[in-house]
Design a protein around this motif. Structure first.
Motif, PDB file in Angstrom:
ATOM      1  N   SER A  58      14.171  56.696  24.695  1.00 34.27           N
ATOM      2  CA  SER A  58      13.134  56.464  23.690  1.00 34.27           C
ATOM      3  C   SER A  58      11.761  56.954  24.145  1.00 34.27           C
ATOM      4  CB  SER A  58      13.041  54.965  23.370  1.00 34.27           C
ATOM      5  OG  SER A  58      12.524  54.261  24.476  1.00 34.27           O
ATOM      6  N   THR A  59      10.916  57.189  23.179  1.00 34.60           N
ATOM      7  CA  THR A  59       9.516  57.522  23.461  1.00 34.60           C
ATOM      8  C   THR A  59       8.856  56.376  24.212  1.00 34.60           C
ATOM      9  OG1 THR A  59       9.428  58.854  21.455  1.00 34.60           O
ATOM     10  CG2 THR A  59       7.322  58.169  22.394  1.00 34.60           C
ATOM     11  N   SER A  60       9.210  55.168  23.858  1.00 32.36           N
ATOM     12  CA  SER A  60       8.642  53.991  24.531  1.00 32.36           C
ATOM     13  C   SER A  60       8.942  54.016  26.026  1.00 32.36           C
ATOM     14  CB  SER A  60       9.197  52.701  23.929  1.00 32.36           C
ATOM     15  OG  SER A  60       8.864  52.619  22.577  1.00 32.36           O
ATOM     16  N   PHE A  61      10.168  54.412  26.379  1.00 31.53           N
ATOM     17  CA  PHE A  61      10.523  54.483  27.793  1.00 31.53           C
ATOM     18  C   PHE A  61       9.712  55.586  28.484  1.00 31.53           C
ATOM     19  CE2 PHE A  61      13.036  56.041  31.388  1.00 31.53           C
ATOM     20  CZ  PHE A  61      13.159  54.866  32.115  1.00 31.53           C
ATOM     21  N   ARG A  62       9.604  56.726  27.858  1.00 33.12           N
ATOM     22  CA  ARG A  62       8.848  57.828  28.455  1.00 33.12           C
ATOM     23  C   ARG A  62       7.383  57.459  28.654  1.00 33.12           C
ATOM     24  NH1 ARG A  62      12.304  60.786  24.976  1.00 33.12           N
ATOM     25  NH2 ARG A  62      10.702  60.964  23.371  1.00 33.12           N
ATOM     26  N   ASN A  63       6.864  56.570  27.808  1.00 30.30           N
ATOM     27  CA  ASN A  63       5.466  56.157  27.911  1.00 30.30           C
ATOM     28  C   ASN A  63       5.218  55.039  28.927  1.00 30.30           C
ATOM     29  OD1 ASN A  63       4.643  58.042  26.012  1.00 30.30           O
ATOM     30  ND2 ASN A  63       4.833  56.617  24.305  1.00 30.30           N
ATOM     31  N   LEU A  64       6.276  54.491  29.505  1.00 30.66           N
ATOM     32  CA  LEU A  64       6.091  53.454  30.523  1.00 30.66           C
ATOM     33  C   LEU A  64       5.492  54.060  31.788  1.00 30.66           C
ATOM     34  CD1 LEU A  64       9.488  51.507  30.347  1.00 30.66           C
ATOM     35  CD2 LEU A  64       7.267  50.742  29.474  1.00 30.66           C
ATOM     36  N   SER A  65       4.868  53.209  32.576  1.00 31.33           N
ATOM     37  CA  SER A  65       4.351  53.672  33.866  1.00 31.33           C
ATOM     38  C   SER A  65       5.517  53.988  34.792  1.00 31.33           C
ATOM     39  CB  SER A  65       3.471  52.579  34.499  1.00 31.33           C
ATOM     40  OG  SER A  65       4.285  51.493  34.906  1.00 31.33           O
ATOM     41  N   ASP A  66       5.250  54.790  35.817  1.00 28.04           N
ATOM     42  CA  ASP A  66       6.293  55.110  36.788  1.00 28.04           C
ATOM     43  C   ASP A  66       6.804  53.846  37.475  1.00 28.04           C
ATOM     44  OD1 ASP A  66       6.190  57.794  36.183  1.00 28.04           O
ATOM     45  OD2 ASP A  66       4.826  58.295  37.835  1.00 28.04           O
ATOM     46  N   ALA A  67       5.920  52.897  37.700  1.00 24.20           N
ATOM     47  CA  ALA A  67       6.317  51.639  38.332  1.00 24.20           C
ATOM     48  C   ALA A  67       7.296  50.873  37.439  1.00 24.20           C
ATOM     49  CB  ALA A  67       5.095  50.780  38.634  1.00 24.20           C
ATOM     50  N   ASP A  68       7.043  50.874  36.128  1.00 23.68           N
ATOM     51  CA  ASP A  68       7.952  50.188  35.208  1.00 23.68           C
ATOM     52  C   ASP A  68       9.301  50.897  35.116  1.00 23.68           C
ATOM     53  OD1 ASP A  68       6.299  48.067  34.540  1.00 23.68           O
ATOM     54  OD2 ASP A  68       5.508  49.033  32.737  1.00 23.68           O
ATOM     55  N   LYS A  69       9.299  52.215  35.237  1.00 23.07           N
ATOM     56  CA  LYS A  69      10.542  52.979  35.144  1.00 23.07           C
ATOM     57  C   LYS A  69      11.393  52.878  36.406  1.00 23.07           C
ATOM     58  CE  LYS A  69       8.522  56.593  32.281  1.00 23.07           C
ATOM     59  NZ  LYS A  69       8.216  58.023  32.235  1.00 23.07           N
ATOM     60  N   ALA A  70      10.784  52.512  37.515  1.00 24.13           N
ATOM     61  CA  ALA A  70      11.486  52.489  38.800  1.00 24.13           C
ATOM     62  C   ALA A  70      12.267  51.197  38.993  1.00 24.13           C
ATOM     63  CB  ALA A  70      10.478  52.653  39.936  1.00 24.13           C
ATOM     64  N   ASP A  71      13.406  51.323  39.650  1.00 30.40           N
ATOM     65  CA  ASP A  71      14.202  50.168  40.086  1.00 30.40           C
ATOM     66  C   ASP A  71      14.498  49.179  38.964  1.00 30.40           C
ATOM     67  OD1 ASP A  71      14.146  51.172  42.737  1.00 30.40           O
ATOM     68  OD2 ASP A  71      12.171  50.271  43.033  1.00 30.40           O
ATOM     69  N   ILE A  72      14.964  49.682  37.842  1.00 31.61           N
ATOM     70  CA  ILE A  72      15.275  48.795  36.725  1.00 31.61           C
ATOM     71  C   ILE A  72      16.615  48.125  36.977  1.00 31.61           C
ATOM     72  CG2 ILE A  72      15.741  48.634  34.250  1.00 31.61           C
ATOM     73  CD1 ILE A  72      13.852  50.989  33.855  1.00 31.61           C
ATOM     74  N   ASP A  73      16.581  46.801  36.905  1.00 23.32           N
ATOM     75  CA  ASP A  73      17.793  46.005  36.969  1.00 23.32           C
ATOM     76  C   ASP A  73      17.823  45.124  35.726  1.00 23.32           C
ATOM     77  OD1 ASP A  73      15.929  43.984  37.428  1.00 23.32           O
ATOM     78  OD2 ASP A  73      16.570  43.585  39.482  1.00 23.32           O
TER      79      ASP A  73
END
Length: 114
Positions: A58-73
């Protein structure tokens, strides 16, 4: 039976149109207008897994910060989906303890005819 989504989403509109024609007694719950609670989202994740519910395309995911995108559990995914409901793949159709994510007419027909 409840269909969850965002009313201006094209896929949600297609699902609603199909459901209105084939299963007219389904209520609609808009994530943005009606909200979503952690208990409900956690229950969905328990039923189908966060990976199926969390939309990384999603566009929403692409707009997240790198910190939010990292290490998702699982826990992080639930928090992100609560804070950004557009990260949830749509629509989400819930009937009792069964859940269907996304909309494909053939999948809906098979699900309601089983």
């Amino acid at each position: 039976m409840t269909l969850y989504g965002i009313k201006n989403c094209d896929t949600v509109r297609k699902a609603r149109k199909w459901l209105d024609k084939n299963q007219p007694n389904i209520s609609f719950h808009d994530f943005r207008e009606d909200g979503l609670d952690k208990e409900q989202l956690t229950h969905w994740v328990a039923l189908i897994g966060w990976e199926k519910l969390f939309n990384k395309r999603s566009t929403s995911f692409r707009n997240l910060s790198d910190a939010d995108k990292a290490d998702i559990d699982q826990d992080k995914a639930i928090e992100l989906m609560l804070n950004h409901p557009t990260l949830i793949k749509r629509p989400v159709l819930v009937v009792d303890d069964k859940i269907q994510v996304g909309f494909k007419e053939a999948d809906y027909q098979a699900w309601f005819n089983s």
